[in-house]
Structures are given as C-alpha cells and as structure tokens.
Design a protein around this motif. Structure first.
Motif, PDB file in Angstrom:
ATOM      1  N   SER A   9       0.824  -1.200   0.000  1.00 51.32           N
ATOM      2  CA  SER A   9       0.000   0.000   0.000  1.00 51.32           C
ATOM      3  C   SER A   9       0.863   1.258   0.000  1.00 51.32           C
ATOM      4  O   SER A   9       0.589   2.213  -0.728  1.00 51.32           O
ATOM      5  CB  SER A   9      -0.920  -0.008   1.222  1.00 51.32           C
ATOM      6  OG  SER A   9      -1.675   1.166   1.281  1.00 51.32           O
ATOM      7  N   GLU A  10       1.906   1.254   0.791  1.00 50.39           N
ATOM      8  CA  GLU A  10       2.801   2.401   0.866  1.00 50.39           C
ATOM      9  C   GLU A  10       3.551   2.599  -0.452  1.00 50.39           C
ATOM     10  O   GLU A  10       3.698   3.721  -0.937  1.00 50.39           O
ATOM     11  CB  GLU A  10       3.793   2.231   2.015  1.00 50.39           C
ATOM     12  CG  GLU A  10       4.727   3.404   2.229  1.00 50.39           C
ATOM     13  CD  GLU A  10       4.022   4.696   2.604  1.00 50.39           C
ATOM     14  OE1 GLU A  10       4.646   5.766   2.451  1.00 50.39           O
ATOM     15  OE2 GLU A  10       2.856   4.666   3.038  1.00 50.39           O
ATOM     16  N   ALA A  11       4.001   1.510  -1.056  1.00 52.83           N
ATOM     17  CA  ALA A  11       4.688   1.608  -2.347  1.00 52.83           C
ATOM     18  C   ALA A  11       3.748   2.154  -3.412  1.00 52.83           C
ATOM     19  O   ALA A  11       4.140   2.994  -4.233  1.00 52.83           O
ATOM     20  CB  ALA A  11       5.215   0.234  -2.759  1.00 52.83           C
ATOM     21  N   TYR A  12       2.516   1.714  -3.397  1.00 50.24           N
ATOM     22  CA  TYR A  12       1.526   2.209  -4.354  1.00 50.24           C
ATOM     23  C   TYR A  12       1.289   3.707  -4.138  1.00 50.24           C
ATOM     24  O   TYR A  12       1.271   4.474  -5.090  1.00 50.24           O
ATOM     25  CB  TYR A  12       0.219   1.437  -4.188  1.00 50.24           C
ATOM     26  CG  TYR A  12      -0.867   1.905  -5.122  1.00 50.24           C
ATOM     27  CD1 TYR A  12      -0.898   1.492  -6.440  1.00 50.24           C
ATOM     28  CD2 TYR A  12      -1.851   2.775  -4.682  1.00 50.24           C
ATOM     29  CE1 TYR A  12      -1.875   1.925  -7.302  1.00 50.24           C
ATOM     30  CE2 TYR A  12      -2.838   3.226  -5.533  1.00 50.24           C
ATOM     31  CZ  TYR A  12      -2.847   2.789  -6.847  1.00 50.24           C
ATOM     32  OH  TYR A  12      -3.815   3.236  -7.693  1.00 50.24           O
ATOM     33  N   ARG A  13       1.128   4.121  -2.891  1.00 48.12           N
ATOM     34  CA  ARG A  13       0.877   5.526  -2.576  1.00 48.12           C
ATOM     35  C   ARG A  13       2.044   6.401  -3.027  1.00 48.12           C
ATOM     36  O   ARG A  13       1.853   7.461  -3.620  1.00 48.12           O
ATOM     37  CB  ARG A  13       0.638   5.697  -1.076  1.00 48.12           C
ATOM     38  CG  ARG A  13       0.220   7.118  -0.683  1.00 48.12           C
ATOM     39  CD  ARG A  13       0.177   7.294   0.820  1.00 48.12           C
ATOM     40  NE  ARG A  13       1.497   7.204   1.429  1.00 48.12           N
ATOM     41  CZ  ARG A  13       2.434   8.144   1.382  1.00 48.12           C
ATOM     42  NH1 ARG A  13       2.207   9.262   0.734  1.00 48.12           N
ATOM     43  NH2 ARG A  13       3.595   7.979   1.955  1.00 48.12           N
ATOM     44  N   GLU A  14       3.262   5.950  -2.770  1.00 51.32           N
ATOM     45  CA  GLU A  14       4.439   6.746  -3.121  1.00 51.32           C
ATOM     46  C   GLU A  14       4.631   6.870  -4.634  1.00 51.32           C
ATOM     47  O   GLU A  14       5.202   7.844  -5.105  1.00 51.32           O
ATOM     48  CB  GLU A  14       5.690   6.134  -2.494  1.00 51.32           C
ATOM     49  CG  GLU A  14       5.765   6.338  -0.994  1.00 51.32           C
ATOM     50  CD  GLU A  14       7.012   5.729  -0.378  1.00 51.32           C
ATOM     51  OE1 GLU A  14       7.875   5.222  -1.132  1.00 51.32           O
ATOM     52  OE2 GLU A  14       7.117   5.750   0.856  1.00 51.32           O
ATOM     53  N   SER A  15       4.195   5.888  -5.388  1.00 53.02           N
ATOM     54  CA  SER A  15       4.413   5.935  -6.830  1.00 53.02           C
ATOM     55  C   SER A  15       3.157   6.328  -7.617  1.00 53.02           C
ATOM     56  O   SER A  15       3.188   6.357  -8.840  1.00 53.02           O
ATOM     57  CB  SER A  15       4.919   4.583  -7.322  1.00 53.02           C
ATOM     58  OG  SER A  15       3.940   3.593  -7.093  1.00 53.02           O
ATOM     59  N   ALA A  16       2.085   6.661  -6.933  1.00 52.55           N
ATOM     60  CA  ALA A  16       0.813   6.959  -7.600  1.00 52.55           C
ATOM     61  C   ALA A  16       0.925   8.126  -8.580  1.00 52.55           C
ATOM     62  O   ALA A  16       0.273   8.115  -9.620  1.00 52.55           O
ATOM     63  CB  ALA A  16      -0.270   7.233  -6.565  1.00 52.55           C
ATOM     64  N   GLN A  20       0.059   5.595 -14.762  1.00 57.21           N
ATOM     65  CA  GLN A  20      -0.906   5.913 -15.801  1.00 57.21           C
ATOM     66  C   GLN A  20      -1.741   4.659 -16.018  1.00 57.21           C
ATOM     67  O   GLN A  20      -1.198   3.564 -16.105  1.00 57.21           O
ATOM     68  CB  GLN A  20      -0.209   6.288 -17.098  1.00 57.21           C
ATOM     69  CG  GLN A  20       0.640   7.529 -16.971  1.00 57.21           C
ATOM     70  CD  GLN A  20       1.386   7.807 -18.275  1.00 57.21           C
ATOM     71  OE1 GLN A  20       1.147   7.180 -19.283  1.00 57.21           O
ATOM     72  NE2 GLN A  20       2.302   8.756 -18.217  1.00 57.21           N
ATOM     73  N   GLY A  21      -3.048   4.800 -16.111  1.00 57.60           N
ATOM     74  CA  GLY A  21      -3.907   3.642 -16.315  1.00 57.60           C
ATOM     75  C   GLY A  21      -4.218   2.934 -15.013  1.00 57.60           C
ATOM     76  O   GLY A  21      -4.158   3.515 -13.939  1.00 57.60           O
ATOM     77  N   THR A  22      -4.511   1.653 -15.108  1.00 52.58           N
ATOM     78  CA  THR A  22      -4.884   0.875 -13.932  1.00 52.58           C
ATOM     79  C   THR A  22      -3.914  -0.282 -13.732  1.00 52.58           C
ATOM     80  O   THR A  22      -3.252  -0.725 -14.663  1.00 52.58           O
ATOM     81  CB  THR A  22      -6.305   0.292 -14.089  1.00 52.58           C
ATOM     82  OG1 THR A  22      -6.324  -0.534 -15.259  1.00 52.58           O
ATOM     83  CG2 THR A  22      -7.329   1.385 -14.216  1.00 52.58           C
TER      84      THR A  22
END
Length: 60
Positions: A9-16, A20-22
């Motif tokens: 979750s943290e990695a996703y948040r930091e790279s959001a 681009q896309g899903t």
C-alpha cells in the motif's frame, strides 16, 4: 502478512503520481486444462488438477 499489505500500500501511494492507467493482476494458468490463478509467489508451480507446469498468462 499484514506487514506485506502495508508495504504494498505504501509503495503504491508513493508511486501513484507516476502511474498511468490501472493496475492489473499478474495471472498464471495451465495450458492443458485452462485453469487460471493470480500470481502470489515467485514460483509458478504445477497445476493441482492435471500436474502440468503453470505458465504466465498474457494480458488480454
């Protein structure tokens, strides 16, 4: 297990901001009997139903 979810979750948040896309789940499956599963480990393994080696499935 919970720590892995927090890290993902943290990695996703930091790279959001760069995404681009899903996101798509990586899938593995059996070419012989057609079963499919989400890839959740480094090893693809073998099919529980027929014993064939599982392969990475292409995104459609």
């Amino acid at each position: 297990m919970f720590e892995n979810v927090v890290q993902a979750s943290e990695a996703y948040r930091e790279s959001a901001h760069r995404m681009q896309g899903t996101l798509r789940m990586a899938m593995k499956g059996c070419p012989e009997c057609g079963t499919a599963q989400m890839i959740a480990s480094p090893s693809l393994g073998i099919c529980d139903d027929c014993g064939s080696n599982l392969v990475v499935l292409p995104h459609e």
